[in-house]
Design an enzyme around this catalytic site. Structure first.
Site, mmCIF file in Angstrom:
data_model
loop_
_atom_site.group_PDB
_atom_site.id
_atom_site.type_symbol
_atom_site.label_atom_id
_atom_site.label_comp_id
_atom_site.label_asym_id
_atom_site.label_seq_id
_atom_site.Cartn_x
_atom_site.Cartn_y
_atom_site.Cartn_z
ATOM 1 N N HIS A 1 -8.804 0.251 10.080
ATOM 2 C CA HIS A 1 -7.401 0.528 10.512
ATOM 3 C C HIS A 1 -7.352 0.140 11.901
ATOM 4 C CE1 HIS A 1 -5.964 3.133 7.072
ATOM 5 N NE2 HIS A 1 -6.440 2.242 6.486
ATOM 6 N N ARG B 1 0.722 -1.033 0.060
ATOM 7 C CA ARG B 1 -0.024 -0.126 -0.139
ATOM 8 C C ARG B 1 1.028 1.107 -0.140
ATOM 9 N NH1 ARG B 1 -2.772 2.976 4.177
ATOM 10 N NH2 ARG B 1 -4.757 3.730 3.621
ATOM 11 N N ASN C 1 -7.009 8.193 2.641
ATOM 12 C CA ASN C 1 -6.725 7.642 3.775
ATOM 13 C C ASN C 1 -7.488 8.140 4.906
ATOM 14 O OD1 ASN C 1 -4.848 5.887 5.737
ATOM 15 N ND2 ASN C 1 -4.131 7.896 6.264
ATOM 16 N N GLU C 2 -8.079 7.399 5.813
ATOM 17 C CA GLU C 2 -8.630 7.834 7.200
ATOM 18 C C GLU C 2 -9.223 9.106 6.950
ATOM 19 O OE1 GLU C 2 -5.316 7.700 10.044
ATOM 20 O OE2 GLU C 2 -5.098 5.456 9.754
ATOM 21 N N TRP D 1 1.141 -1.289 8.932
ATOM 22 C CA TRP D 1 1.992 -0.024 9.102
ATOM 23 C C TRP D 1 3.104 -0.295 10.062
ATOM 24 C CZ3 TRP D 1 0.757 4.373 6.419
ATOM 25 C CH2 TRP D 1 1.473 5.440 6.789
ATOM 26 N N GLU E 1 -4.577 -1.031 7.655
ATOM 27 C CA GLU E 1 -3.466 -0.533 8.620
ATOM 28 C C GLU E 1 -3.686 -1.424 9.900
ATOM 29 O OE1 GLU E 1 -2.618 3.466 9.089
ATOM 30 O OE2 GLU E 1 -2.780 4.123 6.959
ATOM 31 N N TYR F 1 -5.745 -0.151 15.599
ATOM 32 C CA TYR F 1 -4.591 0.395 16.470
ATOM 33 C C TYR F 1 -5.163 0.295 18.142
ATOM 34 C CZ TYR F 1 -2.200 2.120 12.721
ATOM 35 O OH TYR F 1 -1.417 1.976 11.232
#
Length: 464
Positions: A225, A83, A158-159, A283, A254, A227
């Protein structure tokens, strides 16, 4: 950070009752529209019908355009996908080397996921681009993209929405998909969730069918994503189960790793992705402002970090599970995804995380400012985020101070050295984020405790 709705789908706008009735089928891209990579059910498949499961990493190309050897290096470690971070020119870039990037992917037999990073945190991050602006960038690059549908996935932005008014994500994403299709793009499209990609308010999860229905080519995959919101196996599996139960295509676009107990449970992500046949993209390869997220030190594949070793060489990692795309190998994969049981209700509130990536400059006095945000809170605890921005001149260090008025306390922090004396808190830069160009920003975060009231303090920032 995540969200989703209901099972099946209707066709775009039925021309006749027959078309409308025929559309109430599983989420399968029509056979006559199978140009290159496309969606079949919940799977990404190639033009020949072979399943393709992404196993790869993110590469911060727009900030490190000279690191072209990274494509060969991640391929040598087993990846089948990369990516690639691009800039539209609104904040970073513009990336006018799209054709060269695609060539690097093809030379190294990698599927290329291209993303515009400028949209990161729109609505909360003042410098961010809108999804519509991202689509305009893709239109400007159309001549480099048409004909590459076997090799390229377009991750529109992205995001694309921060934590401020995350609900705007649905309409903005629908409009972006429709504008891409109106302008003739036939590529597999990827869309990230709001809340800095983590969808902790479940906007994407609860509106997934609306997004998928918006694509006249039925060729969109949703991307989560993962986290610090996803720091337990329950949080991860509940979210993934909802998508599986409803038949919505998903990838983990991610994620980071558990470098402390409150961070993402990467072992569960890897295991669940492998069991379910879900794609994942870690990531990131190297070059992070926070090097804890680097997989390779200084882009050197012979200096893999703990995170690099785990994602490439660990259980359920890239080397053990990646299969090269048949467009390169000519070999049809035979790895069907495994179905897992349906989800229970989503977990109670979990603390959201900030975005991981890199900060680079915009633009005028040797000083700094700091802004404070509560990204999420739960009974007795909360996650705070502080953004430090240099003034009109470059700085080499910063100190942020504040005083809690309601008895809050910091229990742990990252990307800053934080000390407390009673209600007074002092945060100083660490070695890798003190030097900021004029107008550039960095962030640090912390976990805190509260009881009764969790007011936002006034911050003071001084720079050297």
């Amino acid at each position: 950070m995540r969200r989703f709705p209901r099972p099946r789908r209707l066709a775009a706008v039925g021309v006749a009752l027959v078309a409308a009735a025929a559309s109430i089928l599983l989420f399968v891209k029509p056979a006559d529209a199978a140009v290159g990579l496309h969606i079949s059910g919940t799977n990404i498949v190639e033009a020949n019908g072979s399943n393709f499961i992404m196993r790869g990493v993110n590469h911060p190309h727009v900030w490190y355009t000279g690191q072209t050897s990274s494509f060969a290096n991640v391929k040598a470690l087993g990846a089948n996908t990369v990516r690639v971070v691009l800039g539209s020119g609104k904040r970073w870039g513009p990336s006018n080397d799209v054709a060269a990037v695609i060539t690097l992917c093809k030379q190294n037999k990698l599927i290329c996921v291209l993303e515009v990073h400028d949209t990161t945190g729109y609505g909360e991050e003042g410098a961010a681009a809108s999804l519509d602006e991202a689509v305009n960038y893709w239109i400007s690059q159309k001549s480099n993209l048409v004909g590459q549908e076997n090799y390229v996935v377009i991750n529109i932005g992205n995001e694309p929405i921060g934590n401020t008014n995350a609900g705007q994500w649905t309409a903005a994403t629908v409009a972006a998909i429709q504008k891409m299709r109106t302008n003739g793009f036939e590529h597999l499209l990827m869309v990230d969730g709001p809340n800095w990609g983590q969808d902790w308010q479940f906007v994407m999860r609860d509106n997934a069918q609306t997004i998928l229905n918006a694509d006249t080519q039925r060729n969109t995959v949703l991307s989560i994503h993962m986290y610090a919101v996803f720091n337990t196996a329950t949080a991860i599996t509940d979210y993934l189960n909802r998508f599986r139960t409803n038949g919505w295509p998903l990838v983990v676009g991610e994620f980071g790793w558990r470098f402390n107990t409150n961070e993402v449970d990467h072992d569960t992500i890897l295991a669940e992705a492998n069991a379910r046949g879900l794609g994942y993209l870690g990531w990131s390869w190297s070059g992070n402002t926070d090097p804890i997220l680097d997989m390779a030190t200084n882009f050197n594949p012979s200096q893999l970090t703990t995170w690099g070793q785990r994602i490439f060489n660990g259980a359920n990692g890239i080397k053990a599970t990646a299969k090269e795309a048949t467009i390169y190998s000519g070999v049809t994969p035979t790895t069907p995804p495994v179905t897992t049981p349906p989800a229970t209700t989503p977990p109670a509130t979990t603390p959201p995380a900030t975005t991981p990536p890199v900060t680079t400059p915009p633009a005028g006095t040797r000083a700094c400012t700091a802004t404070y945000a509560i990204l999420g809170q739960w009974p007795g605890g909360f996650q705070g985020d502080v953004r430090v921005t240099a003034g009109g001149a470059a700085i080499t260090g910063w100190t942020v101070t504040w005083t809690f008025a309601n008895g809050q306390a910091v229990s742990q922090a990252w990307n800053a050295t934080v000390t407390s004396s009673g209600a007074s808190v002092t945060a100083r830069n660490v070695s890798y984020n003190g030097s900021l160009g004029a107008g550039a920003s960095t962030t640090f975060g912390f976990i805190g405790s509260w009881n009764g009231t969790n007011g936002v303090p006034t911050l003071s920032c001084s720079a050297t």
